[in-house]
Design an enzyme around this catalytic site. Structure first.
Site, mmCIF file in Angstrom:
data_model
loop_
_atom_site.group_PDB
_atom_site.id
_atom_site.type_symbol
_atom_site.label_atom_id
_atom_site.label_comp_id
_atom_site.label_asym_id
_atom_site.label_seq_id
_atom_site.Cartn_x
_atom_site.Cartn_y
_atom_site.Cartn_z
ATOM 1 N N HIS A 1 23.404 10.390 -26.117
ATOM 2 C CA HIS A 1 24.797 10.719 -26.395
ATOM 3 C C HIS A 1 24.948 11.753 -27.503
ATOM 4 O O HIS A 1 25.957 12.439 -27.573
ATOM 5 C CB HIS A 1 25.615 9.444 -26.609
ATOM 6 C CG HIS A 1 25.888 8.779 -25.306
ATOM 7 N ND1 HIS A 1 25.073 7.800 -24.795
ATOM 8 C CD2 HIS A 1 26.824 9.032 -24.345
ATOM 9 C CE1 HIS A 1 25.511 7.448 -23.600
ATOM 10 N NE2 HIS A 1 26.567 8.177 -23.307
ATOM 11 N N GLU B 1 26.112 3.798 -11.264
ATOM 12 C CA GLU B 1 25.065 4.252 -12.188
ATOM 13 C C GLU B 1 23.914 3.249 -12.289
ATOM 14 O O GLU B 1 23.023 3.395 -13.109
ATOM 15 C CB GLU B 1 25.647 4.568 -13.557
ATOM 16 C CG GLU B 1 26.514 3.499 -14.174
ATOM 17 C CD GLU B 1 27.117 3.940 -15.515
ATOM 18 O OE1 GLU B 1 26.690 4.947 -16.082
ATOM 19 O OE2 GLU B 1 28.011 3.223 -15.998
ATOM 20 N N ASP C 1 22.601 7.434 -16.211
ATOM 21 C CA ASP C 1 22.017 6.097 -16.146
ATOM 22 C C ASP C 1 21.317 5.858 -14.820
ATOM 23 O O ASP C 1 20.270 5.214 -14.780
ATOM 24 C CB ASP C 1 23.102 5.036 -16.369
ATOM 25 C CG ASP C 1 23.411 4.879 -17.838
ATOM 26 O OD1 ASP C 1 22.451 4.777 -18.627
ATOM 27 O OD2 ASP C 1 24.588 4.874 -18.213
ATOM 28 N N CYS D 1 29.860 12.405 -12.517
ATOM 29 C CA CYS D 1 30.233 12.707 -13.899
ATOM 30 C C CYS D 1 29.013 12.681 -14.819
ATOM 31 O O CYS D 1 29.134 12.850 -16.023
ATOM 32 C CB CYS D 1 31.320 11.758 -14.392
ATOM 33 S SG CYS D 1 30.809 10.039 -14.422
HETATM 34 C C1 PEP Z 1 26.240 8.430 -16.814
HETATM 35 O O1 PEP Z 1 25.555 7.433 -17.022
HETATM 36 O O2 PEP Z 1 25.909 9.343 -16.024
HETATM 37 C C2 PEP Z 1 27.521 8.636 -17.518
HETATM 38 C C3 PEP Z 1 28.310 9.632 -17.215
HETATM 39 O O3 PEP Z 1 27.841 7.762 -18.514
HETATM 40 P P1 PEP Z 1 27.187 7.754 -19.977
HETATM 41 O O4 PEP Z 1 26.415 9.044 -20.131
HETATM 42 O O5 PEP Z 1 28.314 7.659 -20.944
HETATM 43 O O6 PEP Z 1 26.314 6.559 -19.952
HETATM 44 MG MG MG Z 2 26.385 5.736 -18.006
#
Ligand code: PEP
Ligand code: MG
Length: 592
Positions: free
Chosen positions: A200, A442, A466, A513
């Site tokens: 993140h 995910e 994920d 996403c």
């Molecule tokens: C993902 O897992 O692709 C996602 C968009 O969520 P995050 O990156 O916040 O886990």
């Molecule tokens: Mg995720």
């Protein structure tokens, strides 16, 4: 001895390209909160430089100890400041200092590593002596060694405000909240030992458009405070003390990148449509309400993922319902009439809140996170659901649950949603009764039972960050296994295909996403798999749009057919690369 060599050698380090862009500035080192001192081998020529760093750190440590001693004695009396006399004795202890210098020659390791080893040996010897006074000194030695090591590392976390000029932040690791609060005018770029493309911290860097390279393993002990550092975020390169020729080369590169980006900005008002007329949606991911600025600037058709964790981190209490309503409504108003997909809380993994007192977990990404946490803490979850519902009266809000892994979780979350709708209706609070509620796909189990989940979801959104980690058993933030993190792996292509086909059979839209969607090389593959909309980091939006507009849908379907025959991720990547090389070669200058 403290004279540093005038000409410092150029070092080129390769890491994970976290956020594109080129930046050159002096290094500022951030001390690790965990007191972790990475170790590396050094050459004979590097020894004088390590000694000079050590002597400088000793001087700073001595000054700090004098200052602390003065303040303590002013505040609580001279007799209590005595402990720092003992610390000063350690700094001035010749045998200790010489022990470190000898260790540098003998072990050929960076000074942090040698210092900690020598100090520990020294402390253990003192602790073994049959004398109370000397035994107590073992604690002082360890304490002082940590202080010296911190001085070697540079400034501490949170000290960036005092930096006068733009700098490159060099750190062992950064928490997403550190990245989020970095003063943008002072931080030209950052580089870290740990991390990966989908940690993140990297996602935040892209959202803030700060060039960054992560997963460099030992950059925090290779760079000295003040060293000139060049960050090539797109290629994942860090060049320490770049030569004049290198700087010239990068001036040219930066100019090329600027002109390509300018060209791409010209697509802002154009639709994301393939050369043979297939239209897809192109939305943006945001972490903070302030990111909406970039969303609008880059011409997104709404927000496909509003990560709400950042409302919860870096504070001492949970955000109230009213506070959340205000934030959601503000974002929804600013992007209206385009939609905003608000994702319910996805805490855990590499995102924590300080007041949560979360239990230590051996495998946090597979542990108590996201929907699991929310269903176990319904009071926290309900507050958020009510806030989203209340904001939904504006008409352009959708909602989605993260990390659903089975049907029960989805049904349970939907039951809580129904209860909250009922209670708002009873109180005559306005909200959208037909609000769309979708789920993230995910977890591999969710992709495989897409047919079972689809009747209960208004849409699917592929969270590939994920999905890749769980399918390939590769921790998404562990740089040691980053080479295995392959979104183009044939297993992923099959899971995505199953999800899209199943979603479409149930007449629901399937978007992406995860970061895979923001990689222009992967765009034709995803188009061919039938993805209806992409939601990507705002700064990547022009690149994705260019990729969509450069290929035909039929061509993308052909690519998928070939990719499904491929045995390895590298074969698939090669095909994707070839297609973009032919259709939009300028994009290759912007990605690694
Ligand atoms: C993902 O897992 O692709 C996602 C968009 O969520 P995050 O990156 O916040 O886990
Ligand atoms: Mg995720």
């Amino acid at each position: 001895m403290s004279d540093r060599p005038q000409e410092r050698k150029e070092i080129v380090l390769r890491g994970v390209p976290a956020s594109a862009g080129i930046a050159v500035a002096p290094a500022v080192l951030m001390a690790s909160e965990q007191e972790h001192y990475p170790e590396r081998e050094i050459s004979e020529e590097e020894i004088p430089r390590e000694i000079a760093r050590f002597e400088e750190a000793l001087i700073n440590t001595r000054d700090q100890l004098h200052e602390i001693e003065r303040r303590v004695s002013e505040a609580i009396g001279e007799e209590n400041a005595g402990i720092f006399d003992a610390h000063l004795l350690v700094v001035d202890d010749r045998s200790f200092v010489e022990g470190v210098i000898e260790g540098l020659h003998r072990d050929r390791r960076n000074v942090e590593a040698v210092l900690m080893r020598v100090a520990e040996k020294y402390a253990q010897a003192l602790a073994a002596v049959d004398d109370d006074y000397l035994r107590e000194r073992a604690v002082d030695v360890r304490d002082v060694a940590r202080r010296i090591a911190r001085n070697l590392a540079g400034i501490s976390v949170g000290g960036l405000e005092s930096v006068a000029e733009p700098c490159i932040v060099v750190a062992h690791d950064l928490a997403p909240s550190d990245t989020a609060t970095m003063p943008r005018d002072k931080v030209a770029g950052f580089v870290t030992d740990l991390g990966s493309m989908t940690s993140h911290t990297a996602i935040m860097a892209r959202a803030l458009a700060i060039p960054a390279v992560v997963g460099l393993r030992d950059v925090s002990v290779r760079v000295n405070p003040g060293d000139m550092v060049l960050v090539d975020g797109g290629r994942g390169l860090v060049i320490v003390n770049p030569t004049a020729a290198r700087l010239q080369e990068y001036d040219r590169r930066a100019e090329t990148e600027r002109s390509i980006r300018q060209q791409l900005a010209g697509l802002r008002g154009e639709p994301a449509v393939t050369t043979d007329g297939k239209r897809v949606g192109l939305m943006a991911n945001i972490e903070l309400p302030a990111d909406v600025e970039l969303v609008l600037e880059n011409g997104a058709e709404g927000i496909g993922l509003f990560r709400t964790e950042f409302l919860y981190v870096g504070r001492s209490s949970w955000p109230s319902e009213d506070e959340q309503v205000e934030v959601y409504e503000e974002v929804a108003r600013r992007v209206a009439p385009n939609p905003v997909v608000i994702r319910t809380l996805d805490l855990g993994g590499d995102k924590f809140v300080s007041h949560m007192k979360a239990p230590e977990e051996a495998n946090p990404f597979m542990g108590w996170r996201a929907i699991r946490f929310c269903l176990a803490q319904p009071e926290i979850f309900k507050v958020q659901i009510r806030a989203i519902l209340r904001a939904s009266r504006l008409g352009n809000i959708r909602m989605m649950y993260p990390m659903v892994s089975n049907l029960e979780e989805l049904l349970q979350a939907n039951r809580i949603l129904q209860q909250e709708m009922k209670s708002l209706a009873e109180r005559e609070v306005e909200f959208n009764r037909n609000v769309d509620v979708g789920i993230m796909i995910e977890v591999p189990s969710a992709a495989l039972i897409a047919d079972i989940l689809a009747p209960h979801a208004a849409f699917f959104s592929l969270g590939t960050n994920d999905l890749v980690q769980y399918t390939l058993a590769v921790d998404r933030i562990n740089e040691k296994v980053a080479y295995l993190y392959e979104p183009a792996h044939p297993a992923l292509i099959r899971l995505i295909q199953n999800t899209v086909q199943t979603g479409h059979r149930h007449r629901i839209q399937v978007g992406i996403c995860g970061e895979m969607g923001g990689n222009p090389l992967m765009v034709p593959l995803l188009l061919g798999l039938g993805i209806d909309h992409f939601s990507v980091s705002p700064t990547l939006l022009p690149l994705v749009k260019r990729a969509v507009r450069s290929v035909g849908y039929t061509q993308s379907v052909e690519l998928v057919k070939k990719a499904l025959q491929a045995a390895t991720a590298s074969e698939v990547t090669e095909m994707c690369y070839e297609l973009i090389r032919k259709s939009a070669p300028e994009l290759l200058d912007l990605v690694s």
